[in-house]
Every structure is written in structure tokens, then in C-alpha cells.
Motif scaffolding. Structure first.
Motif, short mmCIF file in Angstrom:
data_model
loop_
_atom_site.label_atom_id
_atom_site.label_comp_id
_atom_site.label_asym_id
_atom_site.label_seq_id
_atom_site.Cartn_x
_atom_site.Cartn_y
_atom_site.Cartn_z
N UNK A 187 40.51 34.39 50.73
CA UNK A 187 39.30 34.44 49.91
C UNK A 187 38.18 35.21 50.60
N UNK A 188 38.05 35.02 51.90
CA UNK A 188 37.01 35.71 52.65
C UNK A 188 37.25 37.21 52.66
N UNK A 189 38.48 37.61 52.95
CA UNK A 189 38.81 39.04 52.98
C UNK A 189 38.61 39.68 51.61
N UNK A 190 39.06 38.99 50.57
CA UNK A 190 38.94 39.52 49.22
C UNK A 190 37.47 39.69 48.81
N UNK A 191 36.66 38.67 49.07
CA UNK A 191 35.26 38.72 48.70
C UNK A 191 34.49 39.76 49.50
N UNK A 192 34.79 39.87 50.80
CA UNK A 192 34.10 40.86 51.64
C UNK A 192 34.40 42.27 51.17
N UNK A 193 35.67 42.53 50.79
CA UNK A 193 36.02 43.85 50.29
C UNK A 193 35.29 44.15 48.99
N UNK A 194 35.22 43.17 48.11
CA UNK A 194 34.56 43.35 46.82
C UNK A 194 33.05 43.54 46.96
N UNK A 195 32.44 42.79 47.89
CA UNK A 195 31.00 42.81 48.04
C UNK A 195 30.51 43.85 49.04
N UNK A 196 31.44 44.54 49.70
CA UNK A 196 31.05 45.56 50.66
C UNK A 196 30.50 45.00 51.96
N UNK A 197 30.95 43.83 52.35
CA UNK A 197 30.49 43.22 53.60
C UNK A 197 31.42 43.61 54.74
N UNK A 198 30.88 43.70 55.93
CA UNK A 198 31.67 44.05 57.11
C UNK A 198 32.30 42.79 57.68
N UNK A 199 33.60 42.66 57.49
CA UNK A 199 34.32 41.49 57.96
C UNK A 199 34.91 41.74 59.34
N UNK A 200 34.51 40.92 60.30
CA UNK A 200 35.04 40.97 61.66
C UNK A 200 36.02 39.81 61.81
N UNK A 201 37.30 40.12 61.96
CA UNK A 201 38.33 39.09 62.07
C UNK A 201 38.83 38.97 63.50
N UNK A 202 38.69 37.79 64.05
CA UNK A 202 39.28 37.43 65.33
C UNK A 202 40.56 36.69 64.99
N UNK A 203 41.73 37.33 65.06
CA UNK A 203 42.97 36.71 64.56
C UNK A 203 43.55 35.69 65.53
N UNK A 204 42.83 34.60 65.69
CA UNK A 204 43.26 33.55 66.62
C UNK A 204 43.03 32.18 65.97
N UNK A 205 43.99 31.28 66.14
CA UNK A 205 45.31 31.51 66.75
C UNK A 205 46.15 32.46 65.91
N UNK A 206 46.86 33.37 66.57
CA UNK A 206 47.59 34.42 65.88
C UNK A 206 48.64 33.84 64.93
N UNK A 207 48.67 34.38 63.72
CA UNK A 207 49.64 33.96 62.72
C UNK A 207 49.86 35.11 61.77
N UNK A 208 51.07 35.27 61.23
CA UNK A 208 51.33 36.34 60.26
C UNK A 208 50.40 36.21 59.06
N UNK A 209 49.88 37.34 58.59
CA UNK A 209 48.97 37.34 57.45
C UNK A 209 49.46 38.32 56.40
N UNK A 210 49.21 38.04 55.12
CA UNK A 210 49.55 39.01 54.07
C UNK A 210 48.75 40.30 54.28
N UNK A 211 49.35 41.43 53.92
CA UNK A 211 48.68 42.71 54.11
C UNK A 211 47.35 42.80 53.38
N UNK A 212 47.19 42.04 52.29
CA UNK A 212 45.94 42.11 51.54
C UNK A 212 44.76 41.62 52.37
#
Length: 302
Positions: free
Chosen positions: A145-170
Motif C-alpha cells: 500500500x505504501x509503495x502504491x500510494x507513493x508512486x501515485x502521489x509522487x512521493x519519494x519512498x525510501x525503503x530500508x528492506x530489513x528484515x530482508x524478505x522477497x517482495x513483489x516487483x510492484x
């Protein structure tokens, strides 16, 4: 804005750390605010950014302790839910000699945060929060939801992928900047990070999935940055680590604050690296995170 986990850290120090079945006497114990989300919110606020936390705590005493600690650093907690039950807990064991740690997290209230709640907060706060920090200690639906909304709203999303886990490409398509450490980069990409060249190969994995900037942190060996401007190898600041807990969160929070302030990219990276280094020289999670003034003083001496 920071979307993520809020924990209370129960930290014990000993050296060496016990092996399975072994009991040792430790040298210290502390209780304090933690969780990667809360740590990054504190780091961003101490770096000078107006910061709002989006998360969840329980109705227990630890929930009140966490909220009070966030408020004490000027973090807006109006978007933090209080849900029936326990607040998230992290049990941290620190080697008193090397500063290295092992952590066991029990999510508790963090698991109650939902995608719709996060989307509503993002839409409401988007005009005043151009940078969003996110980690992976909350449910996958929150990440999506965060990634989707940030892309739609033009926000700069900084993701710290921890603890590491596989994520959908979207998810990656909505990320402006990913900042894994070398272990997380290897777990996500399959590339073992041993030097600058391998760090760059790992970073390209993120770039191929739509991430605009990639920062691979390598502890005392520095940071590799890959983006539209090419690849940069930034040396680490020379410090003697006492406790590495929250060093990555300090880096991410300071970087987000610098980006939100419009600082030049090299300046933002240098301030983030200094904040991360300083955090390792102190014990604890949020208590170890430096202020903007402390970073300024440290950099003047370099």
C-alpha cells in the motif's frame, strides 16, 4: 513521514554472548524505544525534519512508553494507533567487546497496521511529507500500500528492506531509493557483496526493477551508491563501534531528512554516513541516534 514498526527494546550486553544451553552473567540491561520505524522517525526528527509516525502500539504500559519517547523527540504521533493487546518487543543481545548484536523481534501490535490506514495517512499528509521512510517489520500489505500510494502521489519512498524478505516487483516500482546493507542485498539479489564491484551488481538488481537510487551500506567498508549519475564508493568514517543497533536506521532517517530539506545528494549521503557512524559509538537503539548539531560538530572535525 515514517511508516513502520514501533517496539520497546529489551537490551542485554555480555561478552562473549552465550551459546545454546549456556548461561552467562551480562554487564548491562536497558529498556528503550526501538523498532526500525520508530528509530528512523527519531533519526529524521533529530536531523531536523518535521516528522510524522504511522504505526501501531498496544494498550499496555510499553505502548505509553513508546508514544512518550516519540513525542519527546518531537515526532507527531497523531497517526499512531493504539490497539488492544501488547506493544511490539525486540530482545537484543549485544557483544560488549565487538558491539555486534543479535535481535529477536515479536511484532505484536505492529501486525495490526493495515494498508488502508496507511494509504489514508499518506493521502492526508502528502502535501507536507514529500519523503516517506519504510521498512519491512510490518505486514506485507502495508509495504504494498505504501509503495502504491507513493508512486501515485509522487512521493519519494525510501525503503530500508530489513528484515530482508522477497517482495513483489510492484513494490520496487514505487521505491525512489533502496538502502539495503550488504547482507540484505545478498539475500534479496543472490549476489554476495564482497567489494565495490559486487555491490554494484547487487544494486543493479534493484535498478532493473524500477528503483531510482540504490545505496548499499557495508559497515566499516563504506557505502556504494548506484543511480542515474553512475556509481560512487563512499569511504566509511573511522569510529570504534560499541553497539551497532540502529546504525542503519540512523543512516536512513538522516538521509530522508536531508533529501526532504533539499540538500545536494553528496551532502545528504555524507550526513547520513556520519549519523550512522556516530550511532555505533553509543549503546541502544534510539538513544544512540545523533542530533543534527552532533553531526555538524563531527563533520567539522573531519
Amino acid at each position: 513521514m515514517v511508516v513502520g514498526s514501533i517496539n520497546i527494546d529489551l537490551t542485554v550486553a555480555a561478552s562473549p554472548l552465550p551459546r545454546p544451553g549456556e548461561t552467562l552473567t551480562g554487564s548491562s540491561f536497558s529498556t528503550g524505544l526501538g523498532g526500525k520505524g520508530a528509530n528512523q522517525a527519531v533519526a529524521a526528527a533529530r536531523a531536523g525534519a518535521t516528522t510524522t509516525m504511522v504505526g501501531a502500539v498496544g494498550t499496555d504500559a510499553f505502548g505509553s512508553l513508546a508514544l512518550d519517547a516519540l513525542r519527546a523527540d518531537g515526532v507527531d504521533v497523531g497517526r499512531v494507533q493504539q490497539v488492544e493487546g501488547a506493544t511490539g518487543i525486540a530482545h537484543i543481545r549485544v557483544d560488549a567487546r565487538t558491539g555486534e548484536n543479535t535481535i529477536v523481534i515479536v511484532p505484536e501490535a505492529n501486525g495490526a497496521l493495515t494498508g488502508p490506514q496507511v494509504e489514508e495517512a499518506l493521502r492526508a499528509l502528502a502535501p507536507s511529507s514529500p519523503v516517506v521512510l519504510l521498512q519491512l517489520e510490518t505486514p506485507l500489505e502495508v509495504t504494498l500500500a505504501t509503495a502504491r500510494a507513493c508512486e501515485e502521489l509522487g512521493l519519494r519512498l525510501v525503503l530500508d528492506p530489513a528484515p530482508a524478505a522477497p517482495l513483489p516487483d510492484e513494490v520496487w516500482a514505487g521505491v525512489w531509493l533502496a538502502c539495503p546493507n550488504e547482507t540484505e542485498a545478498e539475500l534479496l539479489t543472490g549476489v554476495k557483496v564482497t567489494d565495490v564491484r559486487s555491490a554494484e551488481r547487487a544494486a543493479r538488481w534493484f535498478s532493473e526493477r524500477g528503483v531510482r537510487q540504490v545505496v548499499v551500506t557495508r559497515g566499516g567498508r563504506g557505502t556504494v551508491v548506484v543511480g542515474p549519475g553512475g556509481t560512487s564508493d563512499i569511504p566509511a568514517f573511522g569510529v570504534t563501534p560499541i553497539d551497532t543497533t540502529a546504525a542503519g536506521d540512523s543512516f536512513a532517517g538522516a538521509l530522508g531528512a536531508a533529501v526532504a530539506a533539499g540538500l545536494a545528494w553528496p551532502v545528504a549521503l555524507r550526513r547520513a554516513a556520519a549519523a550512522g557512524a556516530l550511532a555505533t559509538t553509543r549503546v541502544g537503539a534510539s538513544p544512540s541516534i545523533p542530533t543534527a548539531a552532533e553531526v555538524d560538530t563531527y563533520l567539522r572535525g573531519r
